[in-house]
Design an enzyme around this catalytic site. Structure first.
Site, mmCIF file in Angstrom:
data_model
loop_
_atom_site.group_PDB
_atom_site.id
_atom_site.type_symbol
_atom_site.label_atom_id
_atom_site.label_comp_id
_atom_site.label_asym_id
_atom_site.label_seq_id
_atom_site.Cartn_x
_atom_site.Cartn_y
_atom_site.Cartn_z
ATOM 1 N N GLU A 1 0.588 -1.211 -0.218
ATOM 2 C CA GLU A 1 0.092 -0.132 -0.095
ATOM 3 C C GLU A 1 0.990 1.183 0.078
ATOM 4 O O GLU A 1 1.493 1.377 0.899
ATOM 5 C CB GLU A 1 -1.005 -0.098 1.087
ATOM 6 C CG GLU A 1 -1.990 1.313 1.575
ATOM 7 C CD GLU A 1 -2.713 1.306 2.609
ATOM 8 O OE1 GLU A 1 -3.626 2.225 2.773
ATOM 9 O OE2 GLU A 1 -2.116 0.818 3.413
ATOM 10 N N GLU B 1 -11.562 2.538 6.502
ATOM 11 C CA GLU B 1 -10.570 2.861 7.281
ATOM 12 C C GLU B 1 -10.559 4.357 7.920
ATOM 13 O O GLU B 1 -9.462 5.059 7.323
ATOM 14 C CB GLU B 1 -9.087 2.386 6.622
ATOM 15 C CG GLU B 1 -8.075 2.485 7.802
ATOM 16 C CD GLU B 1 -6.801 2.213 7.189
ATOM 17 O OE1 GLU B 1 -5.907 1.236 7.831
ATOM 18 O OE2 GLU B 1 -6.589 2.438 6.022
#
Length: 268
Positions: A146, A245
């Site tokens: 990521e 998130e």
């Protein structure tokens, strides 16, 4: 229609962690993700999932010494043995939890890293990911990397989408994919619609995440038009999960109007 997973590290923090599974299920979530499972017995976590009809879709491999500020070790020269041990532990949890994706954090570059240091980190990263992807493939697990913005995580090795996709191509493992967090991407490079239309069709994106920009609250707070982004994701036929998130502004359940509205519009 996009599928949403509650991130239990950031959401439902008004409850103790083991109770967050029930809270997420009560709000209609069918899946969860979180940072790390390792403080809990895998069997206990599996019972929480099963008791509340939830699917575990993502967690992170061990990141090194998180409390001391480490943010992954996959790119850190000299930590290869620890990386391999961490991947083995993550795969054990993945098997117990029925989880098919594990995020492997790269780690931080030294302040004022020289070109030679950057090159050494990159070589280590590629070698570690190649080994880990082979191990994960045997377990039926996808590994994710990521890009993370430097404002929230200064010094993180991986910042931009193109860098991540280049790493995936160079490693060449079918089960190594990119975790596209639209919050981080907007802060670093923006142009989210173009990014989605460019990268989702490649098959190299395994997971999406969302939060409002700039404050990381509910995704409909701030500068993102999340309804438009969800429509683009739907149009492109992405069949993975979108991890929520974000940090609720004032109570997790109270801030889910964006999700209820979106689901209501889809069903209408």
């Amino acid at each position: 229609m996009p599928r949403f997973a509650a991130n239990l590290s950031m959401m439902y923090t008004e409850h103790e962690f083991p109770e967050r599974f029930a809270a997420a299920s009560a709000d209609g979530f069918e899946a969860v993700e979180y940072l790390f499972p390792y403080a809990y017995d895998a069997g206990e976590l599996r019972r929480r999932l099963d008791d509340h009809g939830l699917r575990q879709v993502l967690f992170n491999a061990p990141p090194g010494d998180w409390e001391s500020g480490e943010r992954g070790i996959a790119s850190l020269p000299g930590r290869e043995a620890e990386h391999r041990s961490g991947i083995e532990r993550a795969l054990e949890y993945a098997a117990a939890l029925g989880c098919s994706m594990v995020h492997v954090m790269a780690g931080l570059l030294p302040p004022e890293a020289t070109p030679a240091q950057r090159a050494a980190h990159r070589d280590t990263y590629l070698a570690n990911l190649s080994w880990a992807a082979e191990r994960a493939a045997a377990a039926g697990v996808d590994l994710l990397i990521e890009p993370i913005n430097g404002r929230d995580m200064p010094g993180y090795f991986l910042h931009r989408q193109a860098e991540a996709h280049t790493v995936v191509r160079e490693v060449g493992a079918a089960n190594l994919k990119v975790q596209l967090d639209l919050y981080h991407c907007q802060i670093v490079e923006g142009d989210l619609t173009t990014t989605l239309r460019r990268d989702l069709p490649t098959g190299r994106v395994g997971h999406l995440q969302i939060a409002g920009v700039p404050d990381r609250h509910e995704p409909d707070r701030g500068e993102l038009d999340v309804r438009h982004l969800f429509d683009v994701i739907d149009e492109l036929g992405f069949d993975g999960w979108i991890g929520c998130e974000y940090i609720p502004r004032a109570g997790t359940s109270e801030g889910l109007g964006w999700l209820k509205t979106y689901r209501g519009e889809e069903r209408a």
